[in-house]
Design a protein around this motif. Sequence first.
Motif, PDB file in Angstrom:
ATOM      1  N   SER A  89      41.582  11.649  67.824  1.00  0.00           N
ATOM      2  CA  SER A  89      41.162  10.308  67.425  1.00  0.00           C
ATOM      3  C   SER A  89      41.544   9.965  65.987  1.00  0.00           C
ATOM      4  O   SER A  89      41.796   8.800  65.663  1.00  0.00           O
ATOM      5  N   GLU A  90      41.605  10.982  65.110  1.00  0.00           N
ATOM      6  CA  GLU A  90      41.962  10.712  63.721  1.00  0.00           C
ATOM      7  C   GLU A  90      43.435  10.359  63.570  1.00  0.00           C
ATOM      8  O   GLU A  90      43.835   9.801  62.542  1.00  0.00           O
ATOM      9  N   ASN A  91      44.238  10.696  64.576  1.00  0.00           N
ATOM     10  CA  ASN A  91      45.665  10.382  64.537  1.00  0.00           C
ATOM     11  C   ASN A  91      46.095   9.687  65.834  1.00  0.00           C
ATOM     12  O   ASN A  91      47.192   9.921  66.338  1.00  0.00           O
ATOM     13  N   ARG A  92      45.235   8.845  66.347  1.00  0.00           N
ATOM     14  CA  ARG A  92      45.508   8.262  67.661  1.00  0.00           C
ATOM     15  C   ARG A  92      46.557   7.160  67.621  1.00  0.00           C
ATOM     16  O   ARG A  92      47.126   6.809  68.653  1.00  0.00           O
ATOM     17  N   GLU A  93      46.815   6.600  66.438  1.00  0.00           N
ATOM     18  CA  GLU A  93      47.835   5.561  66.317  1.00  0.00           C
ATOM     19  C   GLU A  93      49.017   6.094  65.511  1.00  0.00           C
ATOM     20  O   GLU A  93      48.842   6.548  64.377  1.00  0.00           O
ATOM     21  N   ARG A  94      50.205   6.064  66.100  1.00  0.00           N
ATOM     22  CA  ARG A  94      51.410   6.554  65.427  1.00  0.00           C
ATOM     23  C   ARG A  94      52.433   5.435  65.319  1.00  0.00           C
ATOM     24  O   ARG A  94      52.673   4.697  66.275  1.00  0.00           O
ATOM     25  N   VAL A  95      53.008   5.317  64.133  1.00  0.00           N
ATOM     26  CA  VAL A  95      54.038   4.298  63.885  1.00  0.00           C
ATOM     27  C   VAL A  95      55.309   4.990  63.410  1.00  0.00           C
ATOM     28  O   VAL A  95      55.264   5.793  62.468  1.00  0.00           O
ATOM     29  N   GLU A  96      56.419   4.694  64.075  1.00  0.00           N
ATOM     30  CA  GLU A  96      57.718   5.247  63.686  1.00  0.00           C
ATOM     31  C   GLU A  96      58.642   4.106  63.278  1.00  0.00           C
ATOM     32  O   GLU A  96      58.817   3.136  64.018  1.00  0.00           O
ATOM     33  N   LEU A  97      59.247   4.227  62.104  1.00  0.00           N
ATOM     34  CA  LEU A  97      60.165   3.225  61.571  1.00  0.00           C
ATOM     35  C   LEU A  97      61.574   3.800  61.565  1.00  0.00           C
ATOM     36  O   LEU A  97      61.792   4.911  61.081  1.00  0.00           O
ATOM     37  N   THR A  98      62.525   3.053  62.082  1.00  0.00           N
ATOM     38  CA  THR A  98      63.931   3.468  62.081  1.00  0.00           C
ATOM     39  C   THR A  98      64.759   2.356  61.463  1.00  0.00           C
ATOM     40  O   THR A  98      64.832   1.249  62.014  1.00  0.00           O
ATOM     41  N   LEU A  99      65.340   2.652  60.308  1.00  0.00           N
ATOM     42  CA  LEU A  99      66.121   1.655  59.574  1.00  0.00           C
ATOM     43  C   LEU A  99      67.605   1.877  59.832  1.00  0.00           C
ATOM     44  O   LEU A  99      68.108   2.985  59.648  1.00  0.00           O
ATOM     45  N   ARG A 100      68.283   0.821  60.231  1.00  0.00           N
ATOM     46  CA  ARG A 100      69.714   0.891  60.514  1.00  0.00           C
ATOM     47  C   ARG A 100      70.453  -0.006  59.532  1.00  0.00           C
ATOM     48  O   ARG A 100      70.212  -1.213  59.479  1.00  0.00           O
ATOM     49  N   ALA A 101      71.321   0.618  58.751  1.00  0.00           N
ATOM     50  CA  ALA A 101      72.082  -0.099  57.741  1.00  0.00           C
ATOM     51  C   ALA A 101      73.448   0.555  57.633  1.00  0.00           C
ATOM     52  O   ALA A 101      73.820   1.399  58.452  1.00  0.00           O
ATOM     53  N   LYS A 102      74.210   0.173  56.627  1.00  0.00           N
ATOM     54  CA  LYS A 102      75.481   0.821  56.369  1.00  0.00           C
ATOM     55  C   LYS A 102      75.197   2.232  55.874  1.00  0.00           C
ATOM     56  O   LYS A 102      74.561   2.426  54.849  1.00  0.00           O
ATOM     57  N   GLY A 103      75.641   3.239  56.604  1.00  0.00           N
ATOM     58  CA  GLY A 103      75.344   4.622  56.248  1.00  0.00           C
ATOM     59  C   GLY A 103      74.458   5.267  57.297  1.00  0.00           C
ATOM     60  O   GLY A 103      74.321   4.766  58.418  1.00  0.00           O
ATOM     61  N   PRO A 104      73.814   6.374  56.953  1.00  0.00           N
ATOM     62  CA  PRO A 104      73.003   7.103  57.937  1.00  0.00           C
ATOM     63  C   PRO A 104      71.735   6.361  58.315  1.00  0.00           C
ATOM     64  O   PRO A 104      71.221   5.547  57.555  1.00  0.00           O
ATOM     65  N   VAL A 105      71.249   6.641  59.520  1.00  0.00           N
ATOM     66  CA  VAL A 105      69.961   6.110  59.959  1.00  0.00           C
ATOM     67  C   VAL A 105      68.860   6.759  59.132  1.00  0.00           C
ATOM     68  O   VAL A 105      68.889   7.954  58.846  1.00  0.00           O
ATOM     69  N   ILE A 106      67.876   5.957  58.711  1.00  0.00           N
ATOM     70  CA  ILE A 106      66.748   6.472  57.931  1.00  0.00           C
ATOM     71  C   ILE A 106      65.482   6.252  58.753  1.00  0.00           C
ATOM     72  O   ILE A 106      65.229   5.145  59.241  1.00  0.00           O
ATOM     73  N   ARG A 107      64.692   7.313  58.904  1.00  0.00           N
ATOM     74  CA  ARG A 107      63.520   7.242  59.777  1.00  0.00           C
ATOM     75  C   ARG A 107      62.290   7.771  59.049  1.00  0.00           C
ATOM     76  O   ARG A 107      62.374   8.682  58.225  1.00  0.00           O
ATOM     77  N   ALA A 108      61.137   7.198  59.379  1.00  0.00           N
ATOM     78  CA  ALA A 108      59.865   7.674  58.833  1.00  0.00           C
ATOM     79  C   ALA A 108      58.775   7.400  59.861  1.00  0.00           C
ATOM     80  O   ALA A 108      58.816   6.383  60.558  1.00  0.00           O
ATOM     81  N   GLU A 109      57.820   8.310  59.965  1.00  0.00           N
ATOM     82  CA  GLU A 109      56.716   8.107  60.890  1.00  0.00           C
ATOM     83  C   GLU A 109      55.426   8.649  60.303  1.00  0.00           C
ATOM     84  O   GLU A 109      55.435   9.513  59.422  1.00  0.00           O
ATOM     85  N   ALA A 110      54.314   8.114  60.786  1.00  0.00           N
ATOM     86  CA  ALA A 110      53.005   8.551  60.303  1.00  0.00           C
ATOM     87  C   ALA A 110      51.963   8.224  61.364  1.00  0.00           C
ATOM     88  O   ALA A 110      52.181   7.356  62.223  1.00  0.00           O
ATOM     89  N   ALA A 111      50.828   8.922  61.295  1.00  0.00           N
ATOM     90  CA  ALA A 111      49.740   8.705  62.241  1.00  0.00           C
ATOM     91  C   ALA A 111      48.427   8.551  61.490  1.00  0.00           C
ATOM     92  O   ALA A 111      48.225   9.142  60.428  1.00  0.00           O
ATOM     93  N   ALA A 112      47.532   7.754  62.045  1.00  0.00           N
ATOM     94  CA  ALA A 112      46.208   7.530  61.444  1.00  0.00           C
ATOM     95  C   ALA A 112      45.268   7.068  62.553  1.00  0.00           C
ATOM     96  O   ALA A 112      45.665   6.953  63.723  1.00  0.00           O
ATOM     97  N   ASP A 113      44.014   6.793  62.181  1.00  0.00           N
ATOM     98  CA  ASP A 113      43.057   6.367  63.197  1.00  0.00           C
ATOM     99  C   ASP A 113      43.216   4.900  63.568  1.00  0.00           C
ATOM    100  O   ASP A 113      42.622   4.433  64.540  1.00  0.00           O
TER     101      ASP A 113
END
Length: 223
Positions: free
Chosen positions: A50-74
């Motif tokens: 329950s403390e990490n029941r919501e997860r958000v993943e961000l994927t940025l697409r631009a000139k160059g490599p894909v950049i990704r970040a994710e985190a979880a919280a309640d």
Amino acid sequence: MEIVVVGRHTDVADRFRQHVEEKLAKVELLSPYVRRVDVEVTHENNPRLSENRERVELTLRAKGPVIRAEAAADDRFGALDLAIDKLNERLRRARDRRKDHRNNKVLPPVDVRPLEEILSDENASANAPEPQISTPAALSEPGDSVETTIGDSPVVIRQKLHHADPMTLDDAVYEMEMVGHDFYLFIDKETSRPSVLYKRKGWSFGVIQLDSPCGAAPVTDLK
């Protein structure tokens, strides 16, 4: 900049979509050439998580490599804030790297050792029983993914197909940092060998290479 918000096992309200657009508006300041940001929201039904029941993943697409970040919280608003903080930090690293390259700065060396020594240091178990993994459906296009199970166990394996352009070790280190993973699968540009770069203690890295060269065809990894 296009922002695409999708929900995985959950619905995404318009209020949250609007909040995402407001939060990501500043991304262009750190990455002027960004074309698109994919936002994936996942809800975990297990009450033990329950403390990490919501997860958000961000994927940025631009000139160059894909950049990704994710985190979880309640809650997903808190998870979004944490993910954006990670994304901004990686964007700053990418900006600093461009400056370092202009100044011909050399990145820390990577530890490339024989496979036997790597396995010994990591205390790998050579006698572990081989799991029975069900055969997945064929993956034909980069980005395709499929989930399979190991026998009757609850373990789920997600298999995804990625396009692989040969790259240098230096580029592999950089791209691994941009997606925030502890490992990175790539084809070594100098040897044409399938290689796995992984993090060790501190600022050191390790590389495992197969002795069979391959072409620049798409490869499959497990993530």
